[in-house]
Motif scaffolding. Structure first.
Motif, PDB file in Angstrom:
ATOM      1  N   ALA A  56      46.556  42.589  36.762  1.00  0.00           N
ATOM      2  CA  ALA A  56      45.602  43.454  37.458  1.00  0.00           C
ATOM      3  C   ALA A  56      44.196  43.286  36.892  1.00  0.00           C
ATOM      4  O   ALA A  56      43.202  43.438  37.612  1.00  0.00           O
ATOM      5  CB  ALA A  56      46.041  44.909  37.355  1.00  0.00           C
ATOM      6  N   LYS A  59      41.561  37.768  37.372  1.00  0.00           N
ATOM      7  CA  LYS A  59      41.041  37.428  38.690  1.00  0.00           C
ATOM      8  C   LYS A  59      42.186  37.295  39.682  1.00  0.00           C
ATOM      9  O   LYS A  59      43.215  36.684  39.384  1.00  0.00           O
ATOM     10  CB  LYS A  59      40.267  36.103  38.606  1.00  0.00           C
ATOM     11  CG  LYS A  59      39.594  35.679  39.892  1.00  0.00           C
ATOM     12  CD  LYS A  59      38.763  34.420  39.665  1.00  0.00           C
ATOM     13  CE  LYS A  59      38.012  34.010  40.917  1.00  0.00           C
ATOM     14  NZ  LYS A  59      37.178  32.790  40.674  1.00  0.00           N
ATOM     15  N   THR A  60      42.025  37.856  40.868  1.00  0.00           N
ATOM     16  CA  THR A  60      43.071  37.796  41.883  1.00  0.00           C
ATOM     17  C   THR A  60      43.217  36.378  42.418  1.00  0.00           C
ATOM     18  O   THR A  60      42.236  35.750  42.821  1.00  0.00           O
ATOM     19  CB  THR A  60      42.755  38.748  43.048  1.00  0.00           C
ATOM     20  OG1 THR A  60      42.632  40.079  42.534  1.00  0.00           O
ATOM     21  CG2 THR A  60      43.858  38.708  44.099  1.00  0.00           C
ATOM     22  N   THR A  63      45.602  33.790  48.095  1.00  0.00           N
ATOM     23  CA  THR A  63      46.882  33.809  48.795  1.00  0.00           C
ATOM     24  C   THR A  63      47.035  32.551  49.632  1.00  0.00           C
ATOM     25  O   THR A  63      46.152  32.207  50.420  1.00  0.00           O
ATOM     26  CB  THR A  63      46.988  35.043  49.706  1.00  0.00           C
ATOM     27  OG1 THR A  63      46.882  36.224  48.901  1.00  0.00           O
ATOM     28  CG2 THR A  63      48.312  35.057  50.443  1.00  0.00           C
TER      29      THR A  63
END
Length: 606
Positions: A56, A59-60, A63
């Motif tokens: 969390a 860095k995301t 997708t």
């Protein structure tokens, strides 16, 4: 959290390196200021963090979704040339350039050619449909300007990429499959990548492998992403002259991480198996690593040949991990957290090394061979099963110098050192067992702390050293036991026992003569009730035992012979019978072994 993490990564390589020189010797290899700085640094990494918390804060990852193949533009490769009717495709000899966002199906063979993606800010998807691309001068596929490149491996297809034999030192493109932006790999086909000149697969931003069968052979790193490398599935095999998987962003505190959530990953690397500038997070899948040739090989020169190496924290929360490394099997400049994974390691250095906290909250950890088994400034076992085999110390809570004080609970020194020895330096280091099972087979000290130690629960069995220069237990400062079961057997030269202020009773027996391996050792109370049965795995001359069955001030007798029965935990059997056992010695609970130094003495009934 991010600023804190980067501070630790920066400090640990300098101050901590100096502090750790003192090791288990308790020496003064660093100044007090260096020790304080290092201690503050490692304490800023919270070793209790779970995978979700670490990810969390990172860095995301991009997708990589399903790819619609129905409206894909077709690019047909034909040896030294190619053809396509798509508006975003140009062909110049054997170079195919894609300049617009969209989906492109690549099929055929391109000999000594290249696919170039030059589409700044765009998302481009390449469907590899039995495509074979090789280049003698540069990368096989190079997205030199792109926001995101997605490579889909068409179902049932076999695809290959191979690049040049060398690159200039300052080359921007330096991998067989290269993306200047994000890179995602998906699909159910296969891809074989040969990085002849440098890396196999590289993304200058993030890299996600969602599925597919991917085999990489590389002169240097196998799979490298700057911001992150995330593996969600697929079958991945890497053979690398450098690191197997690498995330190398050292500038951004939320980047430089590796996460494996699924799939089967097999890494054979001359360098590190997985090298992350910040975090390694394993939540699923099967990971197998062989680094530097394995535990029986000495890494050449200053080569780092660790199995898993993180700059901040490694979290092993799920899946199965097997490591064989020339250097440390698992190494973190900050913390390591085991919380559910099945982990088996063999190491030419430390089995698991953390310069800060090393916490076990579940799962299983099996160190099959190592120099030192588990080393950290702060080791904690709360639950799970840990088995350590080490030629030196089994568990070592160590660092540099701390505050020099006389030991008051479990200090070492001398024959039958007993509780409370004195004089060794006591640093801000500790090992703690609150639950779970810990089995140690050590050639050096079994459980060693350059600071303090405590056992509040769980089962601890130490098959300690045969040489008198080490002990099954070695604690510079206070050592208390308030619950659980402890059996520590080993040589008689450095016997250390819990402190007399411990809330749970214990006995310490130095045996008049050596007891050979394979001998059943039994402990009975004054009424002849058997309270412990232990089968030796090596020659011993001392036994320390504690459990809820031990009563302060009571006498206990140690026997050899009889029989063991039921399950065994490191030699400590579930049951047994005295039979014709031979009496060896009688001891009083909470008193040091005969001939011991230290404070000794007992205390009143509890």
């Amino acid at each position: 959290m991010r600023l804190r993490k980067k501070f630790v990564a920066a400090v640990s390589s300098a101050a901590l390196a100096a502090v750790l020189l003192a090791g288990c010797s308790g020496g003064t290899g660093a100044t007090a200021a260096e020790a304080a700085t290092a201690t503050a640094a490692v304490s800023t990494v919270d070793g209790t963090q779970k995978a979700s918390a670490v990810l969390a804060a990172d860095k995301t990852a991009t997708t990589v979704g399903d790819v619609s193949t129905g409206d894909a533009s077709v690019v047909t490769l034909a040896g030294g040339s190619a053809s396509s009717d798509a508006g975003g495709v140009t062909v110049n000899g054997s170079t195919v350039t894609i300049s617009k966002a969209g989906t492109y199906r690549i099929t055929g063979t391109l000999t000594d050619g290249q696919i170039v993606v030059d589409a700044a800010g765009a998302t481009v998807t390449l469907i590899l449909d039995n495509a074979s691309i090789s280049s003698s001068t540069t990368a096989a596929v190079a997205a030199t300007a792109v926001d995101s490149l997605v490579v889909m491996l068409a179902d049932g297809t076999t695809n290959t990429l191979a690049d040049a034999a060398s690159y200039a030192d300052d080359a921007d493109v330096n991998a067989a499959l290269f993306s200047a932006g994000d890179l995602g790999i998906t699909g159910t086909g296969s891809l074989t990548v040969t990085g002849n000149g440098n890396d196999g697969i590289t993304a200058k931003d993030g890299l996600v492998i969602r599925s597919g069968t991917v085999a990489v052979t590389a002169k240097d790193d196998g799979i490298r992403g700057k911001d992150y490398v995330v593996v969600d599935g697929g079958t991945i095999t890497v053979t690398a002259g450098g690191d197997g998987i690498k995330a190398d962003d050292t500038e951004d505190a939320d980047s430089g991480y590796v996460a494996i959530a699924g799939g089967t990953v097999t890494l054979t690397a001359a360098g590190d198996g997985v090298d992350a500038a910040t975090d390694i997070v394993l939540t699923g899948g099967d990971l197998t690593v062989r680094a530097g040739g394995g535990h029986g090989v000495t890494a050449a020169g200053d080569t780092s040949a660790k199995g898993l190496k993180s700059g901040v924290i490694t979290v092993l929360e799920g899946g199965s991990t097997t490591i064989d490394a020339a250097d440390d099997a698992i190494h973190s400049d900050g913390a390591v957290h085991f919380t559910g994974a099945k982990v088996t390691v063999a190491s030419g250095g430390d089995g698991v090394h953390a310069e800060g906290q090393q916490i076990v909250d579940g799962g299983s950890l099996d160190v099959t061979t190592s120099d030192e088994g588990l080393e950290a400034a702060d080791f904690v076992l709360n639950s799970g099963t840990v088995h350590v085999v080490a030629s030196d110390d089994g568990v070592n809570a160590a660092g540099g110098s701390g505050t020099t004080t006389a030991g008051t609970g479990g200090g070492g020194g001398g024959f039958g050192g007993g509780p409370g020895g004195g004089g060794d330096e006591v640093g801000p280091y500790k090992w703690t067992v609150n639950g779970g099972t810990l089995i140690v087979d050590a050639g050096g000290d079994g459980l060693d702390s350059n600071g303090t130690a405590s056992i509040t629960g769980g089962t601890v069995v130490v098959n300690g050293p045969e040489g008198n220069g080490n002990g099954a237990l070695d604690v510079n400062g206070t050592f208390t036991i308030s619950g659980g079961t402890l059996l520590a057997a080993g040589s008689a030269g450095m016997v250390v026992s819990p402190g007399t202020d411990s809330a749970q009773g214990w006995i310490s027996a130095s045996l008049a003569s050596a007891v050979p391996a394979g001998t059943t050792v039994q402990i009975a109370d004054g009424d002849g009730n058997l309270i412990a049965t232990y089968v030796t795995s090596k020659t011993i001359q001392s036994v320390v035992f504690s459990s809820s069955k031990i009563r302060s001030g009571s006498g206990y007798t140690v026997y050899t012979g009889g029989s063991a029965s039921g399950s065994s935990t490191g030699g400590l059997s579930a049951g047994g019978t005295l039979g014709a056992a031979t009496k060896i010695t009688t001891v009083t609970a909470d008193q040091a072994a005969a001939g011991g130094g230290g404070f000794g003495g007992g205390h009143g009934p509890r």
